[in-house]
Design an enzyme around this catalytic site. Structure first.
Site, PDB file in Angstrom:
ATOM      1  N   LYS A  94      -1.032  -2.238  -2.207  1.00 48.54           N
ATOM      2  CA  LYS A  94      -0.727  -1.398  -1.046  1.00 48.54           C
ATOM      3  C   LYS A  94      -0.728  -2.326   0.155  1.00 48.54           C
ATOM      4  O   LYS A  94      -1.765  -2.875   0.508  1.00 48.54           O
ATOM      5  CB  LYS A  94      -1.780  -0.303  -0.879  1.00 48.54           C
ATOM      6  CG  LYS A  94      -1.647   0.460   0.446  1.00 48.54           C
ATOM      7  CD  LYS A  94      -2.770   1.470   0.610  1.00 48.54           C
ATOM      8  CE  LYS A  94      -2.885   1.922   2.057  1.00 48.54           C
ATOM      9  NZ  LYS A  94      -3.967   2.915   2.232  1.00 48.54           N
ATOM     10  N   ALA A 135      -3.298   8.614   4.860  1.00 43.12           N
ATOM     11  CA  ALA A 135      -3.951   8.474   6.163  1.00 43.12           C
ATOM     12  C   ALA A 135      -3.982   9.765   6.954  1.00 43.12           C
ATOM     13  O   ALA A 135      -2.959  10.418   7.178  1.00 43.12           O
ATOM     14  CB  ALA A 135      -3.330   7.366   7.019  1.00 43.12           C
TER      15      ALA A 135
END
Lengths: 257, 66
Positions: A98, A185
């Site tokens: 990531k 997020a």
């Protein structure tokens, strides 16, 4: 395996819920939460070992069959992200990365330009790259060209729990980009995760909300259920919203004249 | 010999192998990845790699992260 599997690179996942492993009060609660959520992919980070304290390694608390997605947190440039990725690969835990390149400590927003650069380099080296970015259509298109395996647009600021503030922009990516869109997020409640899936996101990643909840395993399970519900909602064809009322019961045969 | 390990100055026995150095600081060397002077050193090379004075060593492992 159900027939709505998530395909990323060469892998297939039954679960569309990813869990981050940071900030948990202790590793036992982390393991319980991972198991409660049935997540099949989790994120981890790389850091210098603590020379003074011989801490138990986090990998001992992550079931073996789970795909590790190592983030490049700490990287401020593409070059630093590439270095971290290569270290992760050398650690022998797979090459799924990531990309997280962040230069601002106030909002923790991703540096899209450096992320695109790192994606291009790492994809060419054979890494499976999942870049964390702002939900910008041009950025997403460049990431597709650069060889990303999925796109991870932010819902709101990391750790903020504010939910899907970028809803309309994520919808654009879902509609225009062929790669899996994994919302990451700021997802602070199961309803946020459900909303993301109803929009058509391929998956959702949650870390902070679960890690700092009073009951992390319970919340992890709730998130997984919300992701399933949202996905079913999306696949079932949600009806459009209407500005006026329309009766649900018949308009004939009333008892009263 | 003095060298830099994870950003700190440290004194280790002369000619110590990377393998022995790593086992001083972790119980799970299999999950540690190492760099000497900016270059990754594969696990298979740890035993035959001796550290030298002024080397910059990084010992890195997995931790929780989002």
């Amino acid at each position: 395996m159900n027939n709505d599997t998530l395909h990323i690179a060469e892998k297939k996942f039954s679960s569309r819920f990813l869990i981050g492993t940071g900030k948990f009060r202790n590793k036992a609660i982390l393991k319980e939460s991972i198991l409660a959520s049935h997540a099949e992919m989790v994120t981890v980070a790389l850091r210098r070992i603590d020379l003074e304290r011989h801490e138990e390694n986090i990998l001992a608390y992550i079931p073996n069959e789970i795909t590790l997605l190592t983030n490049t947190s700490g990287a401020r440039t593409a070059e630093e992200a590439v270095r971290i990725a290569r270290l992760a690969k050398a650690a022998g835990q797979g090459n799924w990365i990531k990309i997280e390149v962040i230069n601002d400590s106030k909002y923790l927003l991703p540096d899209n330009e450096e992320t695109i650069k790192a994606t291009r380099i790492l994809a060419a080296e054979g890494f499976v790259v999942l870049p964390y970015v702002s939900p910008d259509l041009y950025v997403a298109k460049r990431l597709v060209d650069a060889g990303a395996a999925a796109i991870m647009p932010l819902g709101s600021f990391i750790g903020s729990n504010m939910g899907l503030k970028t809803r309309d922009f994520i919808k654009i990516l879902v509609d225009e980009i062929k790669l899996p869109v994994i919302v990451d997020a700021g997802i602070g409640a199961p309803s946020h995760a459900c909303e993301a899936m109803e929009l058509g996101a391929a998956a959702v990643l949650v870390n902070t909300a679960i890690a700092i909840a009073d009951n992390p395993p319970m919340l992890a399970k709730a998130f997984a259920q919300a992701v399933e519900a949202g996905r079913a909602g999306y696949l079932s064809g949600l009806p459009a919203q209407r500005p006026l009322g329309e009766a649900s019961s018949p308009l004939t045969g009333f008892l009263f004249e | 010999m003095i060298l830099t390990l994870n950003g700190q100055n440290i004194d280790l026995p002369d000619g110590l192998s990377l393998k022995d150095a790593v086992s001083r600081f972790t119980k799970t060397p299999e999950h540690v990845v190492t760099e000497i002077n900016g270059k990754i050193v594969a696990h298979t090379a740890w035993e035959k790699t001796s550290l030298s004075a002024n080397d910059t060593i990084e010992l890195i492992t997995f931790v929780g992260g989002g």
